[in-house]
Enzyme design. Structure first.
Site, PDB file in Angstrom:
ATOM      1  N   CYS A  85       0.839  -1.211   0.000  1.00 33.49           N
ATOM      2  CA  CYS A  85       0.000   0.000   0.000  1.00 33.49           C
ATOM      3  C   CYS A  85       0.870   1.255   0.000  1.00 33.49           C
ATOM      4  CB  CYS A  85      -0.933  -0.017   1.216  1.00 33.49           C
ATOM      5  SG  CYS A  85      -1.988   1.438   1.289  1.00 33.49           S
TER       6      CYS A  85
ATOM      7  N   CYS B 283      -0.524   4.147   2.202  1.00 33.41           N
ATOM      8  CA  CYS B 283      -0.343   3.955   3.644  1.00 33.41           C
ATOM      9  C   CYS B 283       1.123   4.139   4.043  1.00 33.41           C
ATOM     10  CB  CYS B 283      -0.758   2.542   4.072  1.00 33.41           C
ATOM     11  SG  CYS B 283      -2.144   1.849   3.205  1.00 33.41           S
ATOM     12  N   ASP B 284       2.048   3.616   3.253  1.00 33.13           N
ATOM     13  CA  ASP B 284       3.443   3.522   3.705  1.00 33.13           C
ATOM     14  C   ASP B 284       4.430   4.379   2.925  1.00 33.13           C
ATOM     15  OD1 ASP B 284       2.658   1.647   5.608  1.00 33.13           O
ATOM     16  OD2 ASP B 284       2.788   0.011   4.171  1.00 33.13           O
TER      17      ASP B 284
END
Ligand code: NDP
Length: 309
Positions: free
Chosen positions: A133, A136-137
């Protein structure tokens, strides 16, 4: 007794919930163990949802959908559905916590989860430098080098997204042609800080106690290996259909499935079992687009209302 049990809270499940409740069904529950929105909430840039002129994140795109459904009476049960079976003319929906619900109809819209690429160290370093992701990261690798593995729309879109915040992106693909949209490929070609590392297989992820330190790839033509010095590796190599709740005690599926584990449906999203529908990425020949999943959900709900009526 539920009129309709919707399994999954992505674009297909939410749209089915909206159409079913607005269409007059009184007792509709959508089972979704996390926040509704689906896998698209992990996408960083959406620019192909009709009517949304600006580029936005999947999270922003989906933000208003649950509230719109709840306005018409859709209930959300934060529970994991472990099994769906027949009970007379109806269905029995069991949750992982042991709760049971009887429903006159079921819409199965569970979608899929990211596949593993299968290289050495992938499991060991997952969450410690390996991610699926970028939204997200990606932030953790601001100003640093990262590698993206895969050659489809997801890999190329996320590589392009990461290139805006990372110093360099290695786009690692096992062939030298991609299966992504031409405009996405063009974006990759135009990005000065994306290096295409094609025709290679990923040998292993390198790392130590601090996490990932690099990626070893091998050229498919010459057999030469190369170490890419990156603390972040993003894997986008396709997705697995989430079909486990349809598995019955004897190991067969409740309805017809194809060889990829996707649910066989007709144009009204009906399975071969009366009252059981499937929509979105879990069904055969899904285009795997938010707009298509939403369309599936609406199509199914319209037929479910007629079926129950
Ligand atoms: P795809 O199946 O399209 O692509 C997977 C990629 O990973 C392929 O290039 C494949 O290589 C490669 N791959 C598969 N297994 C391995 C492995 N073990 N090791 C290394 N590489 C591997 O998956 P996506 O998730 O990208 O897309 C799924 C669907 O969702 C597609 O239909 C896509 O069009 C759609 N999508 C649409 C988006 C949009 O329109 N905005 C955004 C994201 C996805 P190879 O090519 O050699 O098979």
């Amino acid at each position: 007794m539920l009129d309709l049990a919707i399994i999954g809270g992505g674009p297909a499940g939410l749209t089915a919930g909206l159409y079913a409740t607005r269409g007059g069904l009184k007792n509709v529950i959508m089972f979704e163990m996390g926040m509704p929105g689906g896998q698209i909430t992990g996408s960083s840039e959406i620019e192909n949802y009709p009517g949304q002129g600006s580029v936005m994140t999947g999270m922003d795109l989906m933000a208003s959908w649950p509230e719109q459904c709840q306005k018409f009476g859709l209930k959300h049960e934060m529970a994991e559905v472990s099994n769906i079976s027949k009970k007379g003319d109806n269905f029995l929906v069991k949750t992982a916590e042991g709760k049971e619900y009887e429903a006159r109809s079921v819409l199965f819209a569970t979608g899929s989860v990211p596949k593993k690429a299968g290289f050495k160290g992938e499991n060991e370093f997952f969450g410690r430098g390996i991610s699926t992701c970028a939204t997200c990261d990606g932030f953790f690798y601001k100003g640093k080098e990262v590698a993206v593995i895969g050659g489809g729309d997801a890999a190329l879109e996320e590589a392009y997204y990461l290139a805006k915040m990372c110093s360099k992106v290695y786009l690692v693909h096992r062939r030298d042609t991609y299966r992504a949209a031409p405009s996405t490929i063009e974006n990759i070609k135009k990005s000065a800080n994306i290096e295409e590392v094609t025709n290679v297989s990923v040998e292993e992820v390198l790392g130590d106690a601090s996490g990932v330190t690099g990626l070893k790839v091998k050229c498919n033509k010459t057999g030469e290996t190369r170490d890419l010095p990156t603390p972040g590796v993003f894997v986008f190599v396709g997705r697995h259909a989430l079909n486990a709740p349809l598995k019955q005690e004897d190991g067969t599926f409740l309805c017809d499935m194809n060889e990829n584990g996707e649910v066989v449906v007709d144009l009204k999203m009906r399975t071969n079992v009366k009252g059981l529908y499937a929509a979105g990425d879990i069904r055969i020949e899904a285009a795997k687009q938010v707009v298509c999943a939403a369309g599936d959900g609406a199509t199914a709900a319209v037929d479910i209302i007629e079926y129950l009526g």
